[in-house]
Design a protein around this motif. Structure first.
Motif, PDB file in Angstrom:
ATOM      1  N   THR A  58       0.882  -1.172   0.000  1.00  0.00           N
ATOM      2  CA  THR A  58       0.000   0.000   0.000  1.00  0.00           C
ATOM      3  C   THR A  58       0.919   1.221   0.000  1.00  0.00           C
ATOM      4  O   THR A  58       2.135   1.079   0.126  1.00  0.00           O
ATOM      5  CB  THR A  58      -0.959   0.071   1.212  1.00  0.00           C
ATOM      6  OG1 THR A  58      -0.284   0.656   2.315  1.00  0.00           O
ATOM      7  CG2 THR A  58      -1.538  -1.293   1.591  1.00  0.00           C
ATOM      8  N   TYR A 106       3.522  -2.043   3.837  1.00  0.00           N
ATOM      9  CA  TYR A 106       2.987  -3.305   3.309  1.00  0.00           C
ATOM     10  C   TYR A 106       2.026  -3.915   4.325  1.00  0.00           C
ATOM     11  O   TYR A 106       2.253  -3.853   5.534  1.00  0.00           O
ATOM     12  CB  TYR A 106       4.120  -4.294   3.005  1.00  0.00           C
ATOM     13  CG  TYR A 106       4.712  -4.090   1.622  1.00  0.00           C
ATOM     14  CD1 TYR A 106       5.484  -2.964   1.344  1.00  0.00           C
ATOM     15  CD2 TYR A 106       4.483  -5.001   0.590  1.00  0.00           C
ATOM     16  CE1 TYR A 106       6.012  -2.756   0.075  1.00  0.00           C
ATOM     17  CE2 TYR A 106       5.023  -4.807  -0.688  1.00  0.00           C
ATOM     18  CZ  TYR A 106       5.775  -3.689  -0.939  1.00  0.00           C
ATOM     19  OH  TYR A 106       6.289  -3.488  -2.198  1.00  0.00           O
ATOM     20  N   GLY A 107       0.933  -4.501   3.815  1.00  0.00           N
ATOM     21  CA  GLY A 107      -0.037  -5.147   4.678  1.00  0.00           C
ATOM     22  C   GLY A 107       0.033  -6.659   4.519  1.00  0.00           C
ATOM     23  O   GLY A 107       0.553  -7.177   3.519  1.00  0.00           O
ATOM     24  N   ARG A 134      -0.120 -11.769  16.770  1.00  0.00           N
ATOM     25  CA  ARG A 134      -0.855 -10.582  17.227  1.00  0.00           C
ATOM     26  C   ARG A 134      -1.996 -11.007  18.138  1.00  0.00           C
ATOM     27  O   ARG A 134      -2.733 -11.945  17.823  1.00  0.00           O
ATOM     28  CB  ARG A 134      -1.420  -9.879  15.996  1.00  0.00           C
ATOM     29  CG  ARG A 134      -2.306  -8.662  16.275  1.00  0.00           C
ATOM     30  CD  ARG A 134      -2.598  -7.998  14.948  1.00  0.00           C
ATOM     31  NE  ARG A 134      -3.514  -6.903  14.992  1.00  0.00           N
ATOM     32  CZ  ARG A 134      -3.247  -5.708  14.466  1.00  0.00           C
ATOM     33  NH1 ARG A 134      -2.078  -5.467  13.922  1.00  0.00           N
ATOM     34  NH2 ARG A 134      -4.160  -4.768  14.480  1.00  0.00           N
ATOM     35  N   ILE A 172      -7.644  -3.504  10.138  1.00  0.00           N
ATOM     36  CA  ILE A 172      -8.228  -2.531   9.207  1.00  0.00           C
ATOM     37  C   ILE A 172      -8.737  -3.296   7.980  1.00  0.00           C
ATOM     38  O   ILE A 172      -8.063  -4.207   7.494  1.00  0.00           O
ATOM     39  CB  ILE A 172      -7.164  -1.490   8.774  1.00  0.00           C
ATOM     40  CG1 ILE A 172      -6.738  -0.639   9.980  1.00  0.00           C
ATOM     41  CG2 ILE A 172      -7.691  -0.616   7.639  1.00  0.00           C
ATOM     42  CD1 ILE A 172      -5.592   0.322   9.684  1.00  0.00           C
ATOM     43  N   THR A 178      -7.577   6.123   7.656  1.00  0.00           N
ATOM     44  CA  THR A 178      -8.468   5.035   8.065  1.00  0.00           C
ATOM     45  C   THR A 178      -9.564   5.634   8.925  1.00  0.00           C
ATOM     46  O   THR A 178      -9.288   6.451   9.806  1.00  0.00           O
ATOM     47  CB  THR A 178      -7.680   3.966   8.863  1.00  0.00           C
ATOM     48  OG1 THR A 178      -6.717   3.378   7.995  1.00  0.00           O
ATOM     49  CG2 THR A 178      -8.600   2.889   9.406  1.00  0.00           C
ATOM     50  N   VAL A 218     -12.877   4.910  11.432  1.00  0.00           N
ATOM     51  CA  VAL A 218     -13.598   3.929  12.257  1.00  0.00           C
ATOM     52  C   VAL A 218     -15.084   4.279  12.240  1.00  0.00           C
ATOM     53  O   VAL A 218     -15.473   5.407  12.543  1.00  0.00           O
ATOM     54  CB  VAL A 218     -13.042   3.908  13.700  1.00  0.00           C
ATOM     55  CG1 VAL A 218     -13.891   3.012  14.595  1.00  0.00           C
ATOM     56  CG2 VAL A 218     -11.589   3.441  13.706  1.00  0.00           C
ATOM     57  N   ALA A 221     -12.667  -0.472  11.228  1.00  0.00           N
ATOM     58  CA  ALA A 221     -11.742   0.519  10.677  1.00  0.00           C
ATOM     59  C   ALA A 221     -11.638   0.271   9.179  1.00  0.00           C
ATOM     60  O   ALA A 221     -11.318  -0.840   8.752  1.00  0.00           O
ATOM     61  CB  ALA A 221     -10.376   0.379  11.345  1.00  0.00           C
ATOM     62  N   ARG A 229     -10.405   1.547   5.152  1.00  0.00           N
ATOM     63  CA  ARG A 229      -9.454   2.382   4.421  1.00  0.00           C
ATOM     64  C   ARG A 229      -9.534   2.091   2.928  1.00  0.00           C
ATOM     65  O   ARG A 229      -9.651   0.926   2.519  1.00  0.00           O
ATOM     66  CB  ARG A 229      -8.056   2.078   4.948  1.00  0.00           C
ATOM     67  CG  ARG A 229      -6.936   2.818   4.262  1.00  0.00           C
ATOM     68  CD  ARG A 229      -5.719   2.864   5.156  1.00  0.00           C
ATOM     69  NE  ARG A 229      -4.556   2.187   4.597  1.00  0.00           N
ATOM     70  CZ  ARG A 229      -3.812   2.675   3.614  1.00  0.00           C
ATOM     71  NH1 ARG A 229      -4.118   3.831   3.049  1.00  0.00           N
ATOM     72  NH2 ARG A 229      -2.764   2.008   3.171  1.00  0.00           N
TER      73      ARG A 229
HETATM   74  O1  TXA Z   1      -1.451   2.227   6.870  1.00  0.00           O
HETATM   75  C1  TXA Z   1      -2.061   1.355   7.498  1.00  0.00           C
HETATM   76  O2  TXA Z   1      -3.019   1.624   8.238  1.00  0.00           O
HETATM   77  C2  TXA Z   1      -1.569  -0.095   7.352  1.00  0.00           C
HETATM   78  C3  TXA Z   1      -1.816  -0.536   5.901  1.00  0.00           C
HETATM   79  C4  TXA Z   1      -1.479  -1.984   5.673  1.00  0.00           C
HETATM   80  O3  TXA Z   1      -3.138  -0.253   5.556  1.00  0.00           O
HETATM   81  N1  TXA Z   1      -2.219  -0.952   8.267  1.00  0.00           N
HETATM   82  C5  TXA Z   1      -1.973  -0.928   9.605  1.00  0.00           C
HETATM   83  O4  TXA Z   1      -2.655  -1.875  10.337  1.00  0.00           O
HETATM   84  O5  TXA Z   1      -1.204  -0.146  10.127  1.00  0.00           O
HETATM   85  P1  TXA Z   1      -2.306  -2.274  11.822  1.00  0.00           P
HETATM   86  O6  TXA Z   1      -3.117  -3.473  12.088  1.00  0.00           O
HETATM   87  O7  TXA Z   1      -0.854  -2.409  11.986  1.00  0.00           O
HETATM   88  O8  TXA Z   1      -2.859  -1.098  12.677  1.00  0.00           O
HETATM   89  C6  TXA Z   1      -4.245  -0.956  12.775  1.00  0.00           C
HETATM   90  C7  TXA Z   1      -4.601  -0.139  13.953  1.00  0.00           C
HETATM   91  C8  TXA Z   1      -4.409  -0.844  15.274  1.00  0.00           C
HETATM   92  O9  TXA Z   1      -3.830   0.053  16.189  1.00  0.00           O
HETATM   93  C9  TXA Z   1      -5.831  -1.197  15.706  1.00  0.00           C
HETATM   94  O10 TXA Z   1      -5.964  -1.232  17.095  1.00  0.00           O
HETATM   95  C10 TXA Z   1      -6.613  -0.062  15.087  1.00  0.00           C
HETATM   96  O11 TXA Z   1      -6.000   0.147  13.860  1.00  0.00           O
HETATM   97  N2  TXA Z   1      -8.003  -0.454  14.834  1.00  0.00           N
HETATM   98  C11 TXA Z   1      -8.459  -1.391  13.988  1.00  0.00           C
HETATM   99  N3  TXA Z   1      -9.788  -1.509  14.058  1.00  0.00           N
HETATM  100  C12 TXA Z   1     -10.213  -0.622  14.982  1.00  0.00           C
HETATM  101  C13 TXA Z   1     -11.487  -0.255  15.514  1.00  0.00           C
HETATM  102  N4  TXA Z   1     -12.615  -0.855  15.129  1.00  0.00           N
HETATM  103  N5  TXA Z   1     -11.521   0.709  16.452  1.00  0.00           N
HETATM  104  C14 TXA Z   1     -10.378   1.327  16.849  1.00  0.00           C
HETATM  105  N6  TXA Z   1      -9.140   1.030  16.388  1.00  0.00           N
HETATM  106  C15 TXA Z   1      -9.065   0.067  15.479  1.00  0.00           C
END
Ligand code: TXA
Ligand code: MG
Length: 316
Positions: free
Chosen positions: A24, A28-29, A49, A56, A88, A90, A109, A111
């Motif tokens: 992305t 990278y995801g 994890r 997301i 992103t 929510v 969340a 995006r």
């Molecule tokens: O840039 C990005 O956001 C990257 C690329 C791959 O899209 N993704 C990313 O995902 O950084 P991750 O899983 O490393 O971080 C996602 C964050 C986490 O801190 C998680 O707690 C938060 O998003 N999150 C996900 N769903 C949520 C929700 N429903 N409410 C609040 N926080 C949420």
């Protein structure tokens, strides 16, 4: 063993419930079909994890956002202004997204990423793709396909190589599920830009925030202690006192003559610094040094997100 995949191979793997690394514009995801619980469970397992940290979901269009979440007028405006991009949002979730993806939260969340390869994968597969950053839990996010293979290669089908990530730092997360918009994570979209559309924003970034359980205070571990300085001058003073070869230096501005060092941006440009941050942390982490000295950037634009990541990297 993971290998480099074509877009067609990645789409096939995702549709078969496998997990793959995807580029992305931010980082990278590690992608999985968001509707396939076994694939989503594989993502948590591969990253080590905790299940309480939600993922997301990536979608290609605003219409697709509507299929998985309740879109308020204000949230729609936000997407129209800044998506595709490093943002992103929510929102209250719909039934289409399994609880496993959102760790049981009533929100999701969402995006729309701005990377041609990721958008191609989303359009060709027709899937909603749940994807956290493709690093083991607690470590630095990957900004190249090689980083993904280095860290997770043995646990995934492969990765699509979309080149180095242009933004280089994760997306900014805004919670629009409650009345007042709230920033849960600083990232690749500057706060100032969001405030143009939303007005003054409150932030709730602390690690104890139950709404973003993934924002643990200790993260982005380069594998050695990181000592933070308020600015370049403070770092230079400390280096003068203790100019040991064992210290790696992460800085910006005019070049510093010191053995192991990484310049985030010679021109002191916050966007460039953000795009280089994880590469710098990674390079110093893999070098001979036993400790990293880094200085904070001015608290504006993407400097805020860089400082946030540096503080987490410095936390023990
Ligand atoms: O840039 C990005 O956001 C990257 C690329 C791959 O899209 N993704 C990313 O995902 O950084 P991750 O899983 O490393 O971080 C996602 C964050 C986490 O801190 C998680 O707690 C938060 O998003 N999150 C996900 N769903 C949520 C929700 N429903 N409410 C609040 N926080 C949420
Ligand atoms: Mg992450």
């Amino acid at each position: 063993m993971g290998k480099v995949l074509s877009i067609t191979e990645a789409v096939k793997a995702l549709c078969n419930g496998q997990i793959v690394g995807l580029p992305t514009e931010t980082v990278y995801g590690l992608g999985a079909d968001a509707s396939c619980e076994s694939a989503v469970a594989e993502v948590f397992k591969a990253k080590n994890r905790p299940n309480f940290d939600p993922l997301i979901v990536h979608v290609p269009t605003l219409d697709a956002v509507r299929e998985i979440a309740e879109l308020s007028k204000a949230a729609e405006q936000l997407f129209l202004a800044f998506s595709p991009g490093p943002l992103t949002v929510v929102l209250p979730k719909k039934e289409t997204i399994p609880d496993l993806v959102t760790s049981g939260h009533p929100t999701v969340a969402v995006r729309i990423p701005a990377h041609p390869v990721m958008l191609d994968v989303l359009h060709s597969s027709g899937l909603y793709i749940a994807a956290p950053s493709a690093n083991p839990f607690g470590f630095t996010s990957p900004t190249s396909a090689q980083h993904v293979l280095d860290q997770l290669g043995a646990k995934i089908s492969g990765v699509v190589d979309g080149g180095p990530c242009s933004v280089g730092i994760e997306s900014t997360i805004v919670d629009m599920s409650v009345g007042i918009p709230k920033v849960l994570r600083l990232g690749g979209m500057a706060l100032e830009q969001l405030e143009h559309v939303l007005g003054p924003l409150s932030t709730q970034l602390s690690s104890s925030n139950p709404n973003a359980p993934g924002m643990l205070s200790s993260h982005y571990n380069p594998g050695m202690p990181v000592q933070l300085f308020l600015d370049r001058d403070a770092l230079l003073a400390a280096l003068k006192m203790n100019g040991s070869k064992d210290i790696g230096v992460l800085y910006w501005g005019e070049s510093i003559a010191h053995g192991s060092s990484f310049n985030l941006s010679e021109q002191c440009n916050d966007t460039e610094a953000a795009s280089n941050l994880f590469k710098g942390l990674r390079l110093l982490g893999h070098s001979q040094v036993t400790q990293v000295y880094a200085h904070l950037l001015p608290e504006s634009g993407l400097g805020r997100a860089v400082n946030d990541r540096l503080q987490r990297a410095a936390n023990k």
